[in-house]
Design a protein around this motif. Structure first.
Motif, PDB file in Angstrom:
ATOM      1  N   ALA A   1       1.207  -1.085  -0.276  1.00 14.59           N
ATOM      2  CA  ALA A   1      -0.054  -0.093   0.240  1.00 14.59           C
ATOM      3  C   ALA A   1       1.076   1.533  -0.521  1.00 14.59           C
ATOM      4  O   ALA A   1       2.089   1.392   0.190  1.00 14.59           O
ATOM      5  CB  ALA A   1      -0.408   0.280   1.012  1.00 14.59           C
ATOM      6  N   PRO A   2       0.087   2.543  -0.877  1.00 12.90           N
ATOM      7  CA  PRO A   2       0.915   3.021  -0.620  1.00 12.90           C
ATOM      8  C   PRO A   2       1.414   4.065   0.492  1.00 12.90           C
ATOM      9  O   PRO A   2       2.147   4.185   0.800  1.00 12.90           O
ATOM     10  CB  PRO A   2       0.833   4.577  -2.015  1.00 12.90           C
ATOM     11  CG  PRO A   2      -0.236   3.849  -1.467  1.00 12.90           C
ATOM     12  CD  PRO A   2      -0.948   2.592  -1.723  1.00 12.90           C
ATOM     13  N   THR A   3       0.610   4.470   1.636  1.00 10.57           N
ATOM     14  CA  THR A   3       0.841   5.250   2.360  1.00 10.57           C
ATOM     15  C   THR A   3       0.580   4.837   3.430  1.00 10.57           C
ATOM     16  O   THR A   3      -0.202   3.619   4.437  1.00 10.57           O
ATOM     17  CB  THR A   3      -0.072   6.733   2.256  1.00 10.57           C
ATOM     18  OG1 THR A   3      -1.589   5.837   2.502  1.00 10.57           O
ATOM     19  CG2 THR A   3       0.408   7.245   1.045  1.00 10.57           C
ATOM     20  N   ARG A   4       1.401   4.922   5.199  1.00 14.41           N
ATOM     21  CA  ARG A   4       0.935   4.452   6.376  1.00 14.41           C
ATOM     22  C   ARG A   4      -0.644   4.919   6.713  1.00 14.41           C
ATOM     23  O   ARG A   4      -0.911   3.725   7.216  1.00 14.41           O
ATOM     24  CB  ARG A   4       2.078   4.991   7.074  1.00 14.41           C
ATOM     25  CG  ARG A   4       1.607   6.281   7.533  1.00 14.41           C
ATOM     26  CD  ARG A   4       2.169   6.847   8.524  1.00 14.41           C
ATOM     27  NE  ARG A   4       3.438   7.205   8.666  1.00 14.41           N
ATOM     28  CZ  ARG A   4       4.175   7.357   9.591  1.00 14.41           C
ATOM     29  NH1 ARG A   4       4.503   8.064  10.581  1.00 14.41           N
ATOM     30  NH2 ARG A   4       5.368   8.085   9.151  1.00 14.41           N
ATOM     31  N   GLU A   5      -0.960   5.729   5.747  1.00 20.49           N
ATOM     32  CA  GLU A   5      -2.113   5.286   6.593  1.00 20.49           C
ATOM     33  C   GLU A   5      -2.943   4.124   5.984  1.00 20.49           C
ATOM     34  O   GLU A   5      -3.955   3.470   6.664  1.00 20.49           O
ATOM     35  CB  GLU A   5      -3.241   6.929   6.375  1.00 20.49           C
ATOM     36  CG  GLU A   5      -2.613   8.225   6.565  1.00 20.49           C
ATOM     37  CD  GLU A   5      -1.565   8.774   7.202  1.00 20.49           C
ATOM     38  OE1 GLU A   5      -0.923   8.758   5.532  1.00 20.49           O
ATOM     39  OE2 GLU A   5      -0.557   8.967   7.537  1.00 20.49           O
TER      40      GLU A   5
ATOM     41  N   ARG B   1      -1.846   4.847  -7.640  1.00 16.31           N
ATOM     42  CA  ARG B   1      -0.997   6.540  -6.708  1.00 16.31           C
ATOM     43  C   ARG B   1       0.823   5.675  -6.398  1.00 16.31           C
ATOM     44  O   ARG B   1       1.127   6.012  -6.406  1.00 16.31           O
ATOM     45  CB  ARG B   1      -1.979   6.381  -5.255  1.00 16.31           C
ATOM     46  CG  ARG B   1      -2.118   7.363  -5.010  1.00 16.31           C
ATOM     47  CD  ARG B   1      -3.546   7.610  -3.507  1.00 16.31           C
ATOM     48  NE  ARG B   1      -2.918   7.792  -2.455  1.00 16.31           N
ATOM     49  CZ  ARG B   1      -3.270   8.059  -1.156  1.00 16.31           C
ATOM     50  NH1 ARG B   1      -4.328   6.757  -1.366  1.00 16.31           N
ATOM     51  NH2 ARG B   1      -3.257   8.277  -0.118  1.00 16.31           N
ATOM     52  N   MET B   2       0.568   4.248  -5.573  1.00 16.60           N
ATOM     53  CA  MET B   2       2.270   3.938  -6.422  1.00 16.60           C
ATOM     54  C   MET B   2       3.334   4.610  -6.844  1.00 16.60           C
ATOM     55  O   MET B   2       3.987   4.842  -6.649  1.00 16.60           O
ATOM     56  CB  MET B   2       2.012   2.138  -5.447  1.00 16.60           C
ATOM     57  CG  MET B   2       1.841   2.071  -3.999  1.00 16.60           C
ATOM     58  SD  MET B   2       2.369   0.524  -3.102  1.00 16.60           S
ATOM     59  CE  MET B   2       0.952  -0.303  -4.426  1.00 16.60           C
ATOM     60  N   LEU B   3       2.450   4.184  -8.156  1.00 20.04           N
ATOM     61  CA  LEU B   3       3.115   4.628  -9.442  1.00 20.04           C
ATOM     62  C   LEU B   3       3.829   6.259  -9.630  1.00 20.04           C
ATOM     63  O   LEU B   3       4.393   6.896  -9.390  1.00 20.04           O
ATOM     64  CB  LEU B   3       2.730   4.361 -10.408  1.00 20.04           C
ATOM     65  CG  LEU B   3       2.545   2.201 -11.091  1.00 20.04           C
ATOM     66  CD1 LEU B   3       2.075   2.063 -12.208  1.00 20.04           C
ATOM     67  CD2 LEU B   3       4.001   1.593 -10.313  1.00 20.04           C
TER      68      LEU B   3
ATOM     69  N   MET C   1       3.582   8.764  -7.268  1.00 17.42           N
ATOM     70  CA  MET C   1       4.483   8.385  -6.183  1.00 17.42           C
ATOM     71  C   MET C   1       5.793   7.889  -6.015  1.00 17.42           C
ATOM     72  O   MET C   1       6.742   8.188  -5.387  1.00 17.42           O
ATOM     73  CB  MET C   1       3.631   7.643  -4.473  1.00 17.42           C
ATOM     74  CG  MET C   1       2.303   8.776  -4.343  1.00 17.42           C
ATOM     75  SD  MET C   1       1.555   8.162  -2.769  1.00 17.42           S
ATOM     76  CE  MET C   1       2.997   8.321  -1.102  1.00 17.42           C
ATOM     77  N   GLY C   2       6.254   7.340  -7.172  1.00 19.84           N
ATOM     78  CA  GLY C   2       7.803   7.109  -7.167  1.00 19.84           C
ATOM     79  C   GLY C   2       8.129   6.104  -7.342  1.00 19.84           C
ATOM     80  O   GLY C   2       8.665   5.703  -6.665  1.00 19.84           O
ATOM     81  N   PHE C   3       7.505   4.553  -6.761  1.00 23.28           N
ATOM     82  CA  PHE C   3       7.931   3.198  -6.132  1.00 23.28           C
ATOM     83  C   PHE C   3       8.226   2.752  -6.598  1.00 23.28           C
ATOM     84  O   PHE C   3       8.233   1.271  -6.730  1.00 23.28           O
ATOM     85  CB  PHE C   3       5.998   3.584  -5.120  1.00 23.28           C
ATOM     86  CG  PHE C   3       6.272   4.139  -3.762  1.00 23.28           C
ATOM     87  CD1 PHE C   3       7.672   3.386  -3.260  1.00 23.28           C
ATOM     88  CD2 PHE C   3       5.051   4.316  -3.003  1.00 23.28           C
ATOM     89  CE1 PHE C   3       7.505   4.592  -1.695  1.00 23.28           C
ATOM     90  CE2 PHE C   3       5.146   4.790  -1.921  1.00 23.28           C
ATOM     91  CZ  PHE C   3       6.009   4.909  -1.265  1.00 23.28           C
ATOM     92  N   ILE C   4       7.769   3.173  -8.024  1.00 21.99           N
ATOM     93  CA  ILE C   4       7.968   1.578  -8.652  1.00 21.99           C
ATOM     94  C   ILE C   4       9.538   1.175  -8.764  1.00 21.99           C
ATOM     95  O   ILE C   4       9.120  -0.451  -9.010  1.00 21.99           O
ATOM     96  CB  ILE C   4       8.315   2.467 -10.622  1.00 21.99           C
ATOM     97  CG1 ILE C   4       8.005   1.383 -11.583  1.00 21.99           C
ATOM     98  CG2 ILE C   4       9.149   3.686 -11.126  1.00 21.99           C
ATOM     99  CD1 ILE C   4       6.991   0.360 -11.814  1.00 21.99           C
ATOM    100  N   HIS C   5      10.431   1.621  -8.837  1.00 23.28           N
ATOM    101  CA  HIS C   5      11.508   0.890  -8.636  1.00 23.28           C
ATOM    102  C   HIS C   5      12.063  -0.219  -7.198  1.00 23.28           C
ATOM    103  O   HIS C   5      12.314  -1.658  -7.538  1.00 23.28           O
ATOM    104  CB  HIS C   5      13.028   1.835  -8.611  1.00 23.28           C
ATOM    105  CG  HIS C   5      13.106   2.374 -10.191  1.00 23.28           C
ATOM    106  ND1 HIS C   5      13.784   2.026 -10.477  1.00 23.28           N
ATOM    107  CD2 HIS C   5      13.170   3.977  -9.946  1.00 23.28           C
ATOM    108  CE1 HIS C   5      13.760   3.006 -12.004  1.00 23.28           C
ATOM    109  NE2 HIS C   5      12.917   4.018 -11.738  1.00 23.28           N
TER     110      HIS C   5
END
Ligand code: AMP
Length: 188
Positions: free
Chosen positions: A83-87, A161-163, A165-169
């Motif tokens: 998941a993208p965020t802690r919340e 949203r993960m993408l 936020m730049g989480f792809i790598h």
């Protein structure tokens, strides 16, 4: 369609009734039977559509029915939710605990920005379902406090949203640590 037509086990139906849900939302009605069959699912669903239960309920059922393999280490989750965020991670973690209240499965949540040590302790105590943000998950993997070799079910929650936020790598690195053969559930 009533909830009891979806093929969910009694323990999960009890948990759903306790939440006061009367019937499945459209994404639950469509998604739950497919996920129970072991299929990969890609679904577009906004927050508020009931998507968390749509993947959590069948995931809990599959893990319960399959049982814990003897070769699986205590710190090796069988289901991983990114998941993208802690919340959002915390929210999914709460849903897993709520829906899984009558099942003997262990879950924990790990995300960045907080002390890593209590997370290590929780992983060491055993975990069937791990909800994680990608960066902190990689920290744990790097320190060998989590073993990702037994993951049977991968959920990417709010993948778009993960993408963004730049989480792809980070996600690519996580995927490389997972077994090739697994069930993939992607929500965006
Ligand atoms: P989600 O889309 O997963 O963020 O869920 C949004 C909200 O809908 C949460 O507060 C859930 O408790 C609620 N919810 C999930 N499934 C149902 C359902 N079948 N009937 C009524 N409410 C639900």
């Amino acid at each position: 369609m009533p909830f009891n037509k979806l093929g969910l086990m009694a323990e999960l139906q009890r948990a759903v009734s306790a939440q006061g849900y009367e019937r499945p939302t459209p994404i639950q009605e469509q998604g739950i039977p497919l996920i129970l069959k072991g299929r990969d699912v890609l679904a577009g669903a906004q927050t508020g559509t009931g998507k968390t239960a749509a993947f959590t309920l069948p995931m809990l059922q599959l893990l319960t029915r399959r049982g814990h393999p003897k070769t699986c280490a205590d710190n090796a989750p069988r289901a991983l939710v990114l998941a993208p965020t802690r919340e959002l991670a915390a929210q999914v973690g709460e849903s897993v605990a709520t829906y899984g209240a009558h099942l003997p499965l262990k879950s924990t949540v790990v995300f960045g920005g907080v002390n890593i040590n209590p997370q290590k302790d929780a992983l060491r105590r055993g975990v069937d379902i791990l909800v994680a943000s990608p960066g902190r998950l990689l920290d744990h993997a790097g320190q060998r406090t989590v073993d990702l070799s037994a993951v049977e079910i991968l959920v990417l929650d709010e993948a778009d949203r993960m993408l963004d936020m730049g989480f792809i790598h980070d996600i690519r690195k996580v995927l490389a640590l997972l077994p090739r053969r697994r069930q993939n559930l992607l929500f965006s």
